[in-house]
Write a protein that holds these residues in place. Structure first.
Motif, PDB file in Angstrom:
ATOM      1  N   ASP A  52       1.550  -7.385   3.184  1.00  0.00           N
ATOM      2  CA  ASP A  52       2.019  -6.087   2.510  1.00  0.00           C
ATOM      3  C   ASP A  52       2.362  -6.495   1.105  1.00  0.00           C
ATOM      4  O   ASP A  52       1.921  -5.405   0.474  1.00  0.00           O
ATOM      5  CB  ASP A  52       3.264  -5.611   3.026  1.00  0.00           C
ATOM      6  N   SER A  53       2.730  -7.230   0.662  1.00  0.00           N
ATOM      7  CA  SER A  53       3.069  -7.703  -0.727  1.00  0.00           C
ATOM      8  C   SER A  53       1.657  -8.068  -1.275  1.00  0.00           C
ATOM      9  O   SER A  53       1.556  -7.532  -2.536  1.00  0.00           O
ATOM     10  CB  SER A  53       4.291  -8.898  -0.871  1.00  0.00           C
ATOM     11  N   SER A  54       0.837  -8.661  -0.907  1.00  0.00           N
ATOM     12  CA  SER A  54      -0.537  -8.813  -1.429  1.00  0.00           C
ATOM     13  C   SER A  54      -1.174  -7.281  -1.673  1.00  0.00           C
ATOM     14  O   SER A  54      -1.442  -7.032  -2.803  1.00  0.00           O
ATOM     15  CB  SER A  54      -1.326  -9.601  -0.720  1.00  0.00           C
ATOM     16  N   ILE A  55      -0.906  -6.605  -0.844  1.00  0.00           N
ATOM     17  CA  ILE A  55      -1.776  -5.150  -1.240  1.00  0.00           C
ATOM     18  C   ILE A  55      -0.987  -4.596  -2.266  1.00  0.00           C
ATOM     19  O   ILE A  55      -1.781  -3.777  -3.059  1.00  0.00           O
ATOM     20  CB  ILE A  55      -1.752  -4.307   0.138  1.00  0.00           C
ATOM     21  N   ALA A  56       0.432  -4.305  -2.150  1.00  0.00           N
ATOM     22  CA  ALA A  56       1.072  -3.827  -3.338  1.00  0.00           C
ATOM     23  C   ALA A  56       0.679  -4.413  -4.730  1.00  0.00           C
ATOM     24  O   ALA A  56       0.593  -3.580  -5.640  1.00  0.00           O
ATOM     25  CB  ALA A  56       2.515  -4.003  -2.990  1.00  0.00           C
ATOM     26  N   LEU A  57       0.540  -5.482  -4.743  1.00  0.00           N
ATOM     27  CA  LEU A  57       0.389  -6.297  -6.229  1.00  0.00           C
ATOM     28  C   LEU A  57      -0.854  -5.898  -6.433  1.00  0.00           C
ATOM     29  O   LEU A  57      -1.395  -5.499  -7.743  1.00  0.00           O
ATOM     30  CB  LEU A  57       0.609  -7.772  -5.907  1.00  0.00           C
TER      31      LEU A  57
END
Length: 960
Positions: free
Chosen positions: A836-841
């Motif tokens: 999830d954090s990878s997609i947001a970044l």
């Protein structure tokens, strides 16, 4: 037929009913004299019949001016001028010194009146064959007679006036073929008047009787009962009754009290048994018909045409009538044939022909005609022309759609909501083996395997709700019994009201794609040389074991980290093929040393790991380690020579403080290195001393912290080129550490430590700034090269740094580059660590305009499922896939699938590790456009990279 008066040109006509409203008595005091109050009941009844429209009694004085004597509503008073104009147009207003005249009138709608004279004589029924009076007209005529009778001065004798008036009213009603009745809310008859109808409709002695009782005796029809019940709910209902060959029009409405509440039903029935169209009705029918009507002379001359016919050709009546009809037909020979058939006495039906419209367009029509013959000679032809242009267009669209369906590569099948097949295209025959004749009319279960039929229940439930099903992957069955993997999309077929009545299924055969995906997935999960689980798979199993220890305190497991001693020497002496065979044999021996439930994996190179499930303690793990050493001690036979290959093993036992799989692998790796230091061919259990030994690396860490300040880092740049032309597409920045006391260190020798210590963030920021600065320098030095793209690797720690986006913006701004000039390369495993954090970044980076490429694609496995969710712009195919393309055809198909997948997702593809011309040719064949490797260029220093760009600006071909 009911006619009306509009736009100030009135005629005697009648409107339709509405809901009944309460009535008010309205008098003109100046003209009030004597009998007017007695008219109120008459006006009230007439207004009920007219659906609540206002009814008034008007009088014209000798000067022709109208005065309102009484009315059911005050709304009529301002309309005297409008009614006066209507009466004057009809010639009804008297001249000077004529006796006064009275009328009963109601304004049905704007500029449309229904008018009847006030008279004393009874209205006479119309002669046979003439249309009877309508309900509205009849109501006003009766009201005019009643008011005339009530106003007769000779009939005002006290005590007899009311009785005689009512008797005269009854006689008047008797003269027309209609009856009027009312009921209360329980459908009991409260009043009945009128005659001229048979008692089969409503017996004369029925007042007080219940319609429901009459229904039970079959004296009243079910249609009548239903209509009365609907009237009690507020509806106005018209219906027809047929009794002994006679036809009656019946109309019922709610009966309301003065407060507007429904208290019963009022109804009227009219005998229409001898209704026949009058000549003026036929004329109106001709002019108002919705189909074209025209009369033709014997030679085809147009004698007469109605407006609908004129609309078909776009000409006025004067331009059309009198002309030869052939000149308006695209195919005049069809007209000649029709006239020939009519002269022979035939009736022509639905001959398809074409008319040419005045604007040049073509109208498709169906022509029907019959002839009037006298003495065997054609007098004239009566033609009916029906426009079927839209039907032809619809037929053409259907034919075009059918051609598309029949030529589609995908199976297209329609079915009812009960699952019965209704259509079947040729692609369905190719996919399933059934012909259309064999499939249509059969249940859809014909092509659904028995173990998949349960899914149909949910599918049909979704379709009945009007839902679509997109790209649902399942299995279907062919005629020969073989199974086929398919992707289906199902859309409901809706009727004109929007209700689902069926469904259309588009099915695509994905068998080969699934096979390629499984091969790709296996390649991502398995080591290609030994067919053991690879690093990603082992880490996943290890993570599952750690999670189990947190649930079950009694569960323990061990990890062995096995490294082959002197494996490089085997490769150097005997070649890589022999080295691969050694790895395969080692894998076989490792598997034979453990239980079936244990896991043996190859991490890469000459490193293996073992996961020992359900161990009792450290002694059991040490026993397995000794058994592994013993199994590897026996010589291996390679290339006809005996080769001895020992191994060093690191041992770790699960402990509560371990949270991540990488932590256990790190400690097992440390223990393995300590075993090598002890002389190899042994095992070492990780303990506290090992942790202290790891701290010995702190010296390198201190040097690493000072390396930036000492300017010991350097960047090299390896070109990424267009495979076919060899032209530079971008440069990848590669980091080197020129250690002051050591040799030049490659990234794998110091970056893991930098990542562990967090120094990677500051080092990465420096790399970003330097790479962008060099890109700007090359652009300035070689203007013809255009914008130079630069690719920079980003680590997990950098991705987690909240300042990363700001650092990127600063590096671009300082160098004067646009965001499009920079691409970040992120390892597949890094992106998957925190989805999830990878997609947001990645979304933030896309907003900035910086491209992100997934590095080492195919080395993991989870990304295959989640790849579409990542907002990426490119992927780099892992070099292992490129190297193996020529070994097996399946490996080439895997690369092809990766390229196809990227193209479907709109991603660019870069192949890593291209080292031979054969690899280049295969990449071109599968559609890969970009590559990187020693075949094109090694890593270059900045000046050599600039020279390469300048060289490519020189004229002449540039080949890889």
């Amino acid at each position: 037929m009911t006619n009306g008066v509009r736009s100030g040109i009135p005629s005697r006509g009648f409107g339709c009913g509405g809901t009944t409203s309460s009535f008010r008595y309205s008098m003109n005091p100046a003209r009030s004299r004597g009998p007017e109050p007695l008219w109120q009941e008459v006006l009230r009844r007439a207004a009920v019949t007219l659906g609540g429209r206002a009814v008034g009694v008007w009088e014209a004085d000798p000067r022709g001016r109208l005065h309102l004597l009484a009315s059911s509503s005050e709304d009529l008073a301002p309309l005297a001028g409008e009614l006066e104009a209507a009466l004057r147009t009809l010639g009804e207003l008297p001249g000077a010194r004529s006796p006064p005249c009275r009328w009963v009138a109601s304004r049905l709608e704007e500029q449309r009146w229904c008018i009847a004279r006030v008279r004393r004589e009874l209205p006479r029924p119309p002669p046979p064959g003439v249309e009877r009076r309508g309900r509205e007209r009849m109501a006003l005529e009766l009201a005019g007679v009643c008011i005339g009778l009530l106003g007769d001065a000779d009939r005002q004798a006290a005590g007899a006036r009311d009785v005689e008036s009512l008797a005269r009213l009854a006689l008047t009603v008797e003269q027309v073929p209609a009856i009027l009745w009312t009921t209360n809310a329980e459908l009991r008859i409260t009043a009945r008047s009128g005659a001229g109808l048979t008692s089969d409709i409503l017996p004369e002695r029925v007042v007080g009787a219940s319609l429901l009782d009459q229904f039970s005796k079959q004296a009243v029809s079910a249609d009548s009962i239903n209509a009365h019940r609907r009237a009690l709910t507020g509806e106005s209902v018209s219906y027809e009754i047929r009794v002994e060959g006679r036809c009656y029009d019946v109309h019922v409405e709610p009966l309301r009290n003065k407060a507007g509440a429904i208290v019963g039903v009022v109804g009227v029935a009219v005998d229409v048994r001898d209704r026949a169209p009058a000549p003026h009705d036929l004329e109106e029918f001709f002019e108002n018909a919705t189909v074209g009507l025209c009369w033709l002379g014997p030679d085809g001359t147009i004698v007469r045409a109605n407006p609908a016919e004129l609309d078909l050709v776009g000409y006025g009546r004067d331009e059309y009538v009198g002309q030869d009809v052939r000149q308006f037909h695209v195919d005049p020979q069809i007209v000649d044939d029709v006239l020939r058939r009519l002269r022979a006495g035939e009736t022509v039906r639905n001959v398809e022909t074409r008319l040419r419209h005045r604007n040049g367009s073509i109208r498709y029509v169906l022509l029907s005609a019959n002839a009037r013959l006298e003495n065997g000679q054609l007098v004239h032809a009566r033609c009916v022309t029906r426009d079927v242009t839209e039907l032809k267009r619809a037929e053409s669209a259907i034919a075009y759609f059918k051609a598309m369906v029949d030529s589609a590569d995908d199976s297209i099948v329609s079915k009812t909501l009960d699952g019965v097949i209704t259509t079947w295209n040729p692609a369905a025959t190719r996919l399933y083996g059934y012909t259309a004749e064999e499939a249509i009319g059969k249940p859809i279960t014909l092509i659904v395997p028995p173990d998949h039929r349960d899914e149909l229940t949910g599918v049909f439930e979704s379709l009945r709700r009007g839902e679509h099903i997109e790209h649902y992957e399942t299995t279907r069955m062919r005629k020969d019994g073989t199974r086929v993997e398919v992707s289906i999309s199902i859309s409901p077929i809706l009727d004109p009201d929007g209700h689902p009545v069926g469904a259309t299924t588009i099915t695509r055969d994905i068998t080969y794609r699934r096979q390629a995906e499984r091969q790709l997935l296996r390649g991502a999960l398995r080591d290609p040389v030994t067919d053991l689980p690879n690093r990603a798979s082992f880490v996943e199993r290890l993570s599952q074991a750690l999670a189990r220890t947190r649930r079950d305190s009694d569960y323990r497991f061990g990890v062995l980290f096995v490294d082959c001693d002197h494996f490089k020497a085997v490769n150097d002496r005997l070649g890589h093929a022999a080295g691969d065979r050694l790895l395969v044999e080692m894998a076989r021996r490792l598997q034979s040393s453990v239980r079936p439930a244990d896991v043996v994996a190859r991490l890469g190179g000459d490193e293996f790991t073992l996961l020992l499930e359900e161990v009792a303690g450290l002694p059991q793990v040490e026993h397995v380690a000794r058994r592994v050493l013993d199994s590897l001690a026996a010589p291996f036979l390679l290339e006809g020579r005996e080769v001895r290959a020992s191994a060093s093993i690191g041992v770790v036992l699960s402990e509560p403080h371990y949270e991540q799989a990488q932590d256990m692998l790190r400690d097992a790796d440390r223990a393995m290195y300590r075993a090598k230091e002890r002389g190899r061919a042994c095992f070492q259990v990780f303990d506290v001393e090992m942790r202290n030994w790891a701290n010995a690396r702190s010296g390198m860490e201190a040097d690493l912290r000072e390396a930036l300040g000492r300017k010991e880092f350097r960047l090299l740049f390896q070109p990424i080129v267009e495979i076919e032309t060899g032209r530079v597409y971008a440069f990848e920045a590669l980091l080197r550490w020129h250690h002051g006391k050591r040799r030049v260190l490659l990234p794998h020798e110091f970056l893991p430590l930098a990542e562990q210590t967090g120094l990677i963030v500051s080092i990465g920021t420096w790399v970003l700034g330097e790479a962008c600065r060099y890109a700007r320098t090359w652009q300035n030095a070689v203007p013809g090269a255009g914008p130079v793209r630069i690719c920079v690797n980003v680590s997990a720690k950098q991705l987690a740094d909240p300042r990363l986006v700001d650092d990127l913006r600063a590096a671009l701004q300082d160098a004067g580059l646009t965001p499009a000039a920079l691409s970040l390369e992120v390892a597949e495993s890094v992106l998957m660590e925190s989805l999830d954090s990878s997609i947001a970044l990645l979304n933030r980076l896309r907003e900035v305009g910086i491209q992100v490429h997934m590095d080492d694609f195919g080395s993991g496995y989870s990304s295959l499922t989640y790849l579409p969710r990542f907002p990426l712009q490119g992927i780099k195919v892992d070099r292992t896939f490129v190297h193996r393309m020529g070994a097996r055809r399946t490996d080439l198909e895997i690369v092809r699938s990766i390229v196809d997948l990227a193209e479907h997702l709109g991603l660019i593809v870069i192949a890593e590790g291209v080292e031979t011309a054969a690899q280049r040719e295969r990449l071109i064949a599968v559609g890969c456009e970009l590559g990187q490797g020693f075949l094109f260029a090694k890593a270059l220093d900045p000046e050599a990279a600039r020279a390469l760009l300048a060289e490519q600006q020189q004229p002449g071909p540039k080949a890889a």
